[in-house]
Motif scaffolding. Structure first.
Motif, short mmCIF file in Angstrom:
data_model
loop_
_atom_site.label_atom_id
_atom_site.label_comp_id
_atom_site.label_asym_id
_atom_site.label_seq_id
_atom_site.Cartn_x
_atom_site.Cartn_y
_atom_site.Cartn_z
N ASP A 75 0.82 -1.20 0.00
CA ASP A 75 0.00 0.00 0.00
C ASP A 75 0.86 1.25 0.00
O ASP A 75 1.88 1.32 0.70
N GLU A 113 -17.01 -1.00 -5.59
CA GLU A 113 -16.53 -2.32 -5.14
C GLU A 113 -16.55 -2.46 -3.62
O GLU A 113 -16.40 -3.55 -3.10
N LYS A 114 -16.66 -1.31 -2.92
CA LYS A 114 -16.62 -1.30 -1.45
C LYS A 114 -15.31 -1.88 -0.91
O LYS A 114 -15.27 -2.56 0.12
N ARG A 115 -14.22 -1.60 -1.62
CA ARG A 115 -12.87 -1.99 -1.20
C ARG A 115 -11.87 -1.20 -2.03
O ARG A 115 -12.19 -0.69 -3.10
N LYS A 116 -10.64 -1.11 -1.51
CA LYS A 116 -9.58 -0.41 -2.24
C LYS A 116 -9.00 -1.33 -3.31
O LYS A 116 -8.99 -2.55 -3.14
N ILE A 164 -13.83 2.59 -5.86
CA ILE A 164 -13.80 2.14 -4.46
C ILE A 164 -15.21 2.07 -3.90
O ILE A 164 -15.59 1.12 -3.20
N SER A 179 -6.13 -3.33 -5.20
CA SER A 179 -4.85 -3.91 -4.79
C SER A 179 -3.69 -3.33 -5.58
O SER A 179 -2.54 -3.41 -5.15
N ARG A 231 -8.60 -10.14 -6.49
CA ARG A 231 -8.25 -8.83 -5.94
C ARG A 231 -8.60 -7.77 -6.97
O ARG A 231 -8.50 -7.99 -8.18
#
Length: 367
Positions: free
Chosen positions: A133, A243-246, A240, A248, A163
């Motif tokens: 990250d 997808e409700k996520r960061k 984001i 990869s 991912r």
């Protein structure tokens, strides 16, 4: 109040008074909602700033004494400052919280497995250990070296492991991009997919269609055409939220194609450092690994690659955690990646890869 008190004292409208008191309770702000009210005030302030910015742009457009470039540069600078103000993460936090989160991550599983995202290309993973990250990688190569193919292949590998990956393609169009991804998934040559011959195309069609379905289900988001760094941040936030996520990993192809208008007129030696700093800001602001492709200078295309092989190499070496250069001999179907900078590891050549120009695709020599 006097009216209600008189009614109450005369015992005429006591029910009205109760309703009135209840209404007062309902509309009285409480400390519970303080954060909500603060957000409203802040948003109204930002809206006033946007209105002021729009008025400034309109006035500048009518001002014959100012060039269009000056007006756009001034407004863009203010717009970016507003964007950065809106993106502020919040107050400082004590290092103990950072260390506590880190301890929880380490305790769950080995650090490499939990915090790094592998590329799916073993020689590269053996050398850099994958992505972390907020890291910024610069990948360069001479024209035709396959740096875009390498980036697309890694994006495909990561998305295939469930991912999320994001790819900003400013050189390839949708058709070229889709054909290469289909080749990765189906292992069918690109020329067969797009040009035939007809008999071979019919024979391979089931594999091609299966590859298209496979790619369509991947958590891979793409964008085509030139964008500015602020537009990239906006689109990443949209992905984001969807997808409700960061992601990869985020790929930007490529640095020189970024369309930040406030520095478009600058010579390359001044423009590249500005763009590089902003790309670094994308990685750190959103806390995602970013891989940005870039060109080499003419001297850097020959001999052993070094950090000075990149165009405007001083800024690029300063901003990135990993610098990688791809060298490919298409006639011999051989390719090698050179790590010219790595903050946390070794530099030098990775294990040689086989380059299959028919797909095109990078493969381990043993395979």
């Amino acid at each position: 109040h006097t009216r209600y008190w008189r009614d109450w004292s005369s015992d005429v409208c006591s029910s009205d008074l109760i309703d009135y008191v209840q209404e007062c309770i309902d509309v009285t702000p409480t400390s519970t909602n303080a954060a909500h009210y603060a957000r409203i005030v802040r948003e109204k302030w930002l809206r006033r700033q946007v209105i002021s910015l729009a008025n400034e742009m309109q006035a500048g457009a009518y001002d014959d004494g100012a060039t269009v470039s000056d007006v756009i540069s001034s407004v863009t600078a203010r717009a970016i400052a507003l964007q950065m103000r809106e993106d502020e993460a919040g107050s400082l936090e004590h290092v103990s919280r950072v260390m506590r989160d880190f301890q929880e991550r380490v305790s769950r599983s080995p650090l490499r497995d939990s915090s790094r995202v592998e590329t799916g290309i073993r020689p590269l993973d053996d050398t850099i250990g994958g992505f972390q990250d907020s890291d910024l990688h610069y990948w360069g190569g001479a024209p035709g070296s396959g740096k875009t193919t390498l980036a697309m292949q890694v994006a495909y590998n990561i998305a295939s492991s469930e991912r999320m990956a994001v790819f900003f393609s400013m050189e390839l169009g949708p058709t070229q991009f889709a054909r290469r991804l289909t080749s990765f998934a189906s292992r069918v040559e690109g020329r067969v997919i797009e040009f035939g011959p007809l008999t071979e195309w019919k024979m391979m069609l089931p594999r091609v269609e299966n590859g298209i379905r496979q790619v369509s289900n991947l958590p891979l988001h793409v964008s085509f055409g030139r964008l500015s760094t602020s537009q990239i941040i906006t689109r990443l936030r949209q992905a984001i939220a969807l997808e409700k996520r960061k992601p990869s990993v985020v790929f930007i192809d490529r640095l020189e194609m970024l369309a930040d208008s406030d520095c478009a007129a600058l010579e390359e030696t001044k423009r590249i450092p500005i763009l590089s700093a902003r790309v670094k800001g994308i990685a750190t602001t959103l806390d995602v690994p970013v891989v940005c492709l870039c060109q080499l200078n003419r001297a850097g295309r020959e001999g052993t690659p070094t950090g000075e092989s990149f165009r405007a190499s001083g800024a690029i070496e300063q901003d990135c955690q990993v610098g990688l250069i791809v060298k490919t001999d298409k006639a011999a179907h051989r390719s090698q990646m050179w790590i010219v900078k790595q903050n946390d590891g070794q530099t030098g050549p990775c294990e040689e890869l086989h380059f299959d120009s028919r797909l095109p695709m990078f493969l381990e020599v043993a395979r």
